[in-house]
Design an enzyme around this catalytic site. Sequence first.
Site, mmCIF file in Angstrom:
data_model
loop_
_atom_site.group_PDB
_atom_site.id
_atom_site.type_symbol
_atom_site.label_atom_id
_atom_site.label_comp_id
_atom_site.label_asym_id
_atom_site.label_seq_id
_atom_site.Cartn_x
_atom_site.Cartn_y
_atom_site.Cartn_z
ATOM 1 N N LYS A 20 0.847 -1.191 0.000
ATOM 2 C CA LYS A 20 0.000 0.000 0.000
ATOM 3 C C LYS A 20 0.885 1.244 0.000
ATOM 4 O O LYS A 20 1.940 1.271 0.663
ATOM 5 C CB LYS A 20 -0.879 -0.032 1.258
ATOM 6 C CG LYS A 20 -1.904 1.082 1.351
ATOM 7 C CD LYS A 20 -2.715 0.903 2.650
ATOM 8 C CE LYS A 20 -3.798 1.953 2.783
ATOM 9 N NZ LYS A 20 -4.502 1.841 4.093
ATOM 10 N N SER A 42 -9.542 1.879 3.246
ATOM 11 C CA SER A 42 -8.726 2.623 2.315
ATOM 12 C C SER A 42 -7.819 1.750 1.450
ATOM 13 O O SER A 42 -7.373 2.189 0.385
ATOM 14 C CB SER A 42 -7.861 3.633 3.081
ATOM 15 O OG SER A 42 -6.952 2.956 3.938
ATOM 16 N N SER A 77 -9.336 -0.490 7.438
ATOM 17 C CA SER A 77 -8.825 -0.395 6.065
ATOM 18 C C SER A 77 -8.159 -1.641 5.517
ATOM 19 O O SER A 77 -7.837 -1.699 4.328
ATOM 20 C CB SER A 77 -7.832 0.761 5.958
ATOM 21 O OG SER A 77 -8.545 1.959 5.851
#
Length: 472
Positions: free
Chosen positions: A64, A139, A163
């Site tokens: 990420k 997210s 997330s």
Amino acid sequence: MSPIVDTLTLTAEDAIALVERDEISAAELHAAYLEAIGEHDEELHCYLRTVDEANGAGIPIALKDVISTRGVETTAGSRILSGYVPVFDATVAARCKVAGLTLLGKTNTDEFAMGSSTENSAYGPSRNPWNPDLVPGGSGGGTAAAVSAGLAPWGLGSDTGGSIKQPSALCGNVGLRPTYGTVSRYGVVAFASSLDQVGPVAKTVRDVALLYRIIAGRDAADSTTVELPEPVELPSDERLDGLRIGVPRQAVALESIEPGVRAAFEATLALAEGLGAEVGECDLPLSFDYGLPCYYLIAPAEASSNLARYDGVRYGVRGEGDTYRDMVERTRDAGFGDEPKRRIMLGTYALSAGYYDAYYGQAQRVRTLIVREHASAFEHFDVLATPTSPTVAFPIGDRAADPLAMYACDLLTIPSCLAGLPGLNVPCGFSDELPVGLQLIGPQFSENGLFRAGYAVERALGLDLVPARLQS
Ligand code: GLN
């Protein structure tokens, strides 16, 4: 699809075995994923950038874009960090390198990990591989979508209030938010430091356990980390005999839980009973009534402090201005999107002298009560179970203009995050042909127990988690 391996179905564990048996080289494996990315990422937009780094001995991984990678741009999905190239690796990235993993690329995220759909990314949303009109969650939607579309065997996300767990649920992956303090945050772009945790996303529980083993443990660079009390074990037991599963009444009473999600969840509980588990009800009234407001005071308060460092002097882009103040104002005005701005304002307000005690102080006291409520539930149960998300994946654009509707995505994931507890998402069925996720919560440091429970459920269900539209 690659002629050498089918990245859509290949697990990390199987990929490791293929490389160890010399049936495929690490470089060929990396190339197969880059080929899959070339084929599908234009549509899905999982990656903000890919890296052609096929020299390692191990298998590839997606990180990420909140995880600092030496020499590779790291933006946290924000315009304010565009062009920022870290000169060091986050500890988790370094540990992946030591384990021989090669970086495939940096995955899309809501700006500063603030969101539940990736629509807050300054670089455009990712799309759900099950149906590209839908969000992949957030997210960490980029990582989750990449894993379910075969564009990465596994990846790392970060979870502040859901997330990792929520996008894993919406894309049909396994995802672990570890116990707070078991994984280093050094070099991870900070959102809310008392909540942020890095964790693995993969196709199977065993892959998640393998990756957790690589990243977990004390790091001298992050003073909140500790040594694991016991080594990480790969689960292999298909029974759940004697496991006491608690279902929080207030969680399952939520009206926002869709009927199809509820049905898959209830069927999974019945299945767990068939595997030998005992299922009972428990009460966590404060956690589910006040968890969300408590989180939306504490997380923005910490974010307002963490994001103060983006002043145009030290990182990323700089706005024009005649004075220092002008320059900082223009940098922050142009560099931050709406959601970080909203949170900076909320957090600054909650921390301001006249309101500190009424908002921030009160939220901290509620947080302590949430910790205690969970601790008393674990006097009677080994794990708690809820659906991970009240709904399956929703259409892009549906909630983007309504922050409260977006915040409500995390009603079920947030309470245990506030309590610092580990949570595992395991796919548990389908609703409207979209994956539904089961959330398993355990006491601190109970990751091995979560892996055992998740593995037994995963094996008993035997779901086909390859998105139908990608099967050829
Ligand atoms: N959706 C939640 C938020 O917007 C959680 C995000 C996260 O875990 N990073 O804050």
